[in-house]
Design an enzyme around this catalytic site. Structure first.
Site, mmCIF file in Angstrom:
data_model
loop_
_atom_site.group_PDB
_atom_site.id
_atom_site.type_symbol
_atom_site.label_atom_id
_atom_site.label_comp_id
_atom_site.label_asym_id
_atom_site.label_seq_id
_atom_site.Cartn_x
_atom_site.Cartn_y
_atom_site.Cartn_z
ATOM 1 N N CYS A 1 2.831 -11.018 4.193
ATOM 2 C CA CYS A 1 3.907 -10.185 4.750
ATOM 3 C C CYS A 1 4.174 -10.565 6.200
ATOM 4 C CB CYS A 1 3.525 -8.714 4.654
ATOM 5 S SG CYS A 1 1.935 -8.341 5.387
ATOM 6 N N GLU B 1 3.451 0.064 3.845
ATOM 7 C CA GLU B 1 3.325 -1.259 4.484
ATOM 8 C C GLU B 1 4.093 -2.222 3.593
ATOM 9 O OE1 GLU B 1 1.927 -1.753 7.291
ATOM 10 O OE2 GLU B 1 0.602 -0.048 7.591
#
Ligand code: NAP
Length: 467
Positions: free
Chosen positions: A268, A234
């Site tokens: 993010c 991720e």
């Protein structure tokens, strides 16, 4: 052995110094995770579900203490930290409630030429000890987001957290113990990143999940590849936020401000590139700049804090350098940042990208409250700009036109597209990216399945006694 330091980014105070694990401690941690897995991990499905429900209660009970620890170690606002802990508890509860359904055997019908004529199904079995390498930006959520589905599936886990949030890392392990999980089901190991590779290489570690930067992802994936370990990545993102003429501009601009400033701009999935159709460019940008300029940075521990500091002085320097590079490449600073180096404060900024912006900074990840606004000539041009990034994590499109929304859903090369909403993670939705944002999924049924052995089971005609 070295030391890891936790330092309050706003006050500069050294909070704590932690010794990293010795080789013997690492060996004990791996052996403990392996032994616990072989002894049944956190138990059968019902026991795991009850454990996760107790974990949710333990997080709720200690909610304020955990939130304040996160604020102190990495500077997010108290309000955001409380919401983060609440989300961890809600996710533990979601998996506790859905576990029987998620873990159910999946029946497979017969096909011509099948070698078996009896029952045929897929059973999800755990793999074993999984290593989680996690970032500081959501110090509780990232770790629980990885751990809850993996443990629900029956694995055990070792956590190597970011070196600036060791207090949170140890507190997470304690939360599992408070919830009654047997020792060895979840263990934190305080470790420098240079020693991660040897854990991945250990034959007892069956998989690794990393949330963090692209550079860390490449390094972990290389080691995982060499040792044939299951790997989930991720990584970073430069999410587009596409505004089309039919959008509710007031809602889009207000959401854009939230999307770019949440978690002090260090998420993010924060929208980072605002791609706005020429017909509404000026109206949207005016409202966006007004909204961004109203968000003032300050003490994250205050109840009314809207924006806290960046995580450390190096992050402030890196973001300033990116802003300067963008301006040198022709960007207009419609809202210039103000910086207080001593407190790591960085006020929101809005840069207007030049036409045909080729300088890499325009699609880099800007990890702080700096928005880059691009002008799109048409829907097609807008979609092309959305995809002009090596990242592909989240994306958000603002339109009232269903056909346009459909084009964006199919046309944006990203792991997630939210329509008239900002990108967010939640228990039920699979979370992850494509391209340099990584691979694999966390959360939801797909996240549950990542660290499992999807075992095909088929019975022949003879049947078995008692079956
Ligand atoms: P980072 O520097 O990559 O660190 C993440 C973790 O990886 C830390 O535990 C770090 O340990 C470790 N690490 C760093 N280099 C490594 C290496 N070569 N080998 C093994 N481990 C290594 O990232 P960060 O600054 O903490 O977090 C910010 C980044 O994470 C941003 O790019 C952000 O977009 C991304 N992120 C992605 C997601 C997502 O779900 N896609 C979510 C949150 C954040 P040390 O601290 O000891 O260096």
């Amino acid at each position: 052995m070295t030391e890891l330091k936790s330092r309050n980014p706003y006050t500069g105070e050294l909070l704590e110094t932690y010794a990293t694990a010795t080789d013997a401690e690492i060996e004990r941690a791996i052996a403990g995770a392996d032994a616990r897995f072989r002894a049944g991990g956190a138990g059968v499905i019902d026991e795991r579900a009850r454990g996760l429900a107790r974990l949710a209660d333990a997080l709720d009970r200690n909610h304020e203490e955990l939130a304040r620890l996160a604020v102190a170690e990495m500077g997010k606002t108290l309000k955001a930290a409380r919401a983060e802990v609440e989300k961890c508890a809600a996710t533990a509860r979601w998996f506790a409630e859905r576990l029987p359904e998620l873990a159910r055997d999946e029946s497979v019908g017969a096909n011509s030429g099948a070698a078996s004529s009896g029952a045929r199904f897929v059973r999800r079995l755990p793999l074993g000890p999984v290593l989680a390498v996690m970032p500081w930006n959501f110090p509780f959520w990232q770790a629980f987001r990885a751990a809850i589905p993996a443990l629900a599936a029956g694995n055990t886990m070792l956590l190597k957290h970011a070196s600036n949030v060791s207090g949170c890392a140890l507190r997470i392990e304690r939360a599992f113990l408070e919830a009654g999980f047997p020792p060895g089901v979840f263990k934190t190991v305080l470790l420098e990143s240079s020693r991660v590779a040897r854990l991945i290489a250990d034959p007892r570690i069956r998989g690794v999940t990393l949330t963090g930067s692209e550079a860390a992802g490449r390094s972990v994936a290389e080691t995982a590849g060499r040792h044939l370990k299951k790997c989930v990545l991720e990584l970073g993102g430069s999410d587009p936020f596409l505004v089309l003429p039919s959008a509710d501009l007031a809602a889009a601009a207000a959401s854009a401000v939230t999307a770019r400033t949440l978690n002090n701009g260090q998420s993010c999935i924060a929208a980072k590139r605002f791609i706005v159709h020429a017909d509404v460019f000026e109206a949207f940008t005016r409202a966006f700049v007004d909204g961004m300029s109203a968000v003032r940075p300050g003490d994250p521990m205050r109840e009314d804090a809207a924006l806290g500091p960046l995580v450390h002085a190096e992050a402030v320097d890196a973001l300033q350098e990116q802003c300067a590079r963008a301006v040198r490449a022709g960007a207009e600073a419609r809202l210039a940042p103000e910086v207080d180096e001593a407190k790591c404060l960085f006020s929101p900024a809005v840069l207007i990208a030049p036409e045909n912006a080729a300088e890499p900074v325009f699609s880099e990840e800007l990890f702080g409250p700096v928005a880059v606004v691009h002008r799109a000539r048409s829907l097609e041009h807008g979609l092309r700009l959305c995809n002009e990034s090596r990242y592909g994590l989240g994306s958000s499109v603002w339109t009232k036109d269903a056909a346009e929304a459909g084009r964006a859903v199919d046309g944006i090369d990203a792991g997630m597209t939210f329509v008239n909403a900002i990108v967010a993670s939640e228990a039920a939705l699979p979370f992850g990216g494509v391209k340099d944002s990584g691979y694999g999924r966390e959360l939801g049924a797909l996240g549950f399945a990542e660290f499992t052995n999807a075992k095909a089971v088929a019975f022949g005609a003879a049947g078995v006694a008692g079956g």
